[in-house]
Design an enzyme around this catalytic site. Sequence first.
Site, PDB file in Angstrom:
ATOM      1  N   GLU A  35       0.883  -1.170   0.000  1.00 44.42           N
ATOM      2  CA  GLU A  35       0.000   0.000   0.000  1.00 44.42           C
ATOM      3  C   GLU A  35       0.914   1.213   0.000  1.00 44.42           C
ATOM      4  O   GLU A  35       1.513   1.557   1.015  1.00 44.42           O
ATOM      5  CB  GLU A  35      -0.907  -0.026   1.223  1.00 44.42           C
ATOM      6  CG  GLU A  35      -2.075   0.945   1.122  1.00 44.42           C
ATOM      7  CD  GLU A  35      -1.760   2.305   1.717  1.00 44.42           C
ATOM      8  OE1 GLU A  35      -1.403   3.225   0.941  1.00 44.42           O
ATOM      9  OE2 GLU A  35      -1.874   2.450   2.933  1.00 44.42           O
ATOM     10  N   CYS A  92      -2.979   8.702   3.682  1.00 41.98           N
ATOM     11  CA  CYS A  92      -2.771   8.057   2.377  1.00 41.98           C
ATOM     12  C   CYS A  92      -3.980   8.176   1.467  1.00 41.98           C
ATOM     13  O   CYS A  92      -3.837   8.174   0.245  1.00 41.98           O
ATOM     14  CB  CYS A  92      -2.378   6.591   2.567  1.00 41.98           C
ATOM     15  SG  CYS A  92      -3.628   5.590   3.403  1.00 41.98           S
TER      16      CYS A  92
END
Length: 633
Positions: free
Chosen positions: A339, A373
Amino acid sequence: MGTLISFLVHPFSTVRQLRDQYDQEGSLGDLIYHATLFFAFGIYTVIRRHLNARSRAKPFRIDPPEQANPSWANAPSIPNASLESHKYDGNLAPLDGELSGRDYITCFDPATGLHLGTLLADNIDEIEVKINKAEAAQVEWRNSSFADRKRVIRSLKKWLVENQEVCARVACRDTGKTLIDAALGEILTTCTKMDWLLRHGEKYLRPETRSSPLILGYKKSEVHYEPLGVVAAIVSWNYPLHNAWSPILAALFAGNAVVIKCSEYVAWSSGWFVHVIKECLQACNFNPELVQLVCCFPDQAEGLTRSPKIKHITFIGSELVGRQVALAAAHNLTPVTLELGGKDPAIVLPGTDIERWASLWMRGIFQNAGQNCIGIERLLVHRDQYDEVYQLILSRAADLRLGAGLSADDVGSGVDLGSMISRARFQALQDLIEAAASRGAQVDLGGRQSTHPYLANGAFFEATVIGDVSRDMEIAHQEVFGPIALVMPYDTIEEAIEIANGTRYALGASVFGPDKYECLDVAKQLECGMVSINDFGVFYLNQDLPFGGTKASGYGRFGGPEGLRSLTNPKAVVVDRWPWLVQTSIPRPLDYPIRSGAQAWDIASGIVDALYADGWRESFEGIRRLVNALRRQ
């Protein structure tokens, strides 16, 4: 069934009603039926109570660290604290002479510069020892029941809810964020993760029956999800509680041991959060060595990523480091979930109610000082509404207050934006902003480091709003990961989609508009792993959904059934349904050594035509050829 439901809702009145009914009708059959029904329900209740008792939360107690007290200040400040300050400089804590040649990690509060502690960094040998401890502990844990695993998760959930303020303060102290950002990004998301595991985790890890083709109709096909062994997670600093606990919880529930490598920036808080899980395991009578924490500098991390005993790696962080992790893991063909960065767009379609969604945009842009994020990195607005949106974001951002999220003044109640994790990226951010301004971007607010009047050592960056950003500017492509709003105009929806898809990243996205179906149509054309309609980031609050992206945002998923099952070995198992009746047998013409190739071919091709030919005539011809070949046998 209606009587049973009535009994569950109003047990006493239902019993009286049945007694009167039997007195009037004298139906012995009805009496036996209902007595049997209630007896079965009683047995079911006892079994359920027994299972719930096995997974009931076990209370345990952890003393909070003194540094989590908002009024704590009994420590030296670190001037201009930054990544370089993580190396021990010999002035902050006494060290054993035998260890003076080792690397140490200096932990500090980025909002105040207060020294939190100095930790010994792990070397490769110590990392290997921790992996071995986890491996030994997992031998017993892999055979634990789901009730055992639920007991651990439920105990942690109960403890977290009861101690949420302490945990939020610990996260604030080590990252500089505000208590509200900690409550939303640390506590709420982690509770959601645990709740999903308790409600649905067992369902997705139990053996799953799969369909069998006609040729194997006498077989039962299943998939068993077995623990991998020891898995690793290398996590980022922006949410030290959640980023550590989330992979730990999933790994433990899947029957694995786990080694967590935290960021050097949050080594202090990560140590305490992992200590909580170890104490919980101990209270539940399980081996606390199941969970290991590694604190080291990047030059020692290959002790984890190249270990043959690590069976899966979850990485949360930058694209650059993610590539290095994937390369190291390839040495042992270790599967990796990555990720990485994001440049998430929020497309505002024509006719959108600006006032209605402005608060969501502000939260999406400035949550956690932009260090998120799945934060909104680009706000794409139709030119008809561009000026209105820009002025609204500008006026609201101008009122944001910077400061220490953890302060004695009503626990930071007068703070909207906390500090960033360090000053390390300030110059790069200022260079990006200045480059955009030189090419015509409008910078009416912020754009530089903020000097706080009372927190001289804090890592604060001004809330920044940049307008008229075009797709060819560097800032429109690089992840800023800071409190910076980019407002980009577009003329057509097709152009907005091109701009949204025009970066190397593809993690999350949002679409806002008055027509749900138009929003859905735009969402389907976006290159990303997740998208919210008229909302921001809610796909992460639903832990039944996979989380992750594509392109340079990484691959693989954590969260949801996909993420949980990625921590297991899916083993296919095929067994006879009725072994006493039928089992696989080999016709003599197909048995080794083959006597007649022509006859064997007629049987094999006859089976194929009989089962898979496109048309009943061809299937019938296959059956005829198969029967004739078997008769010749």
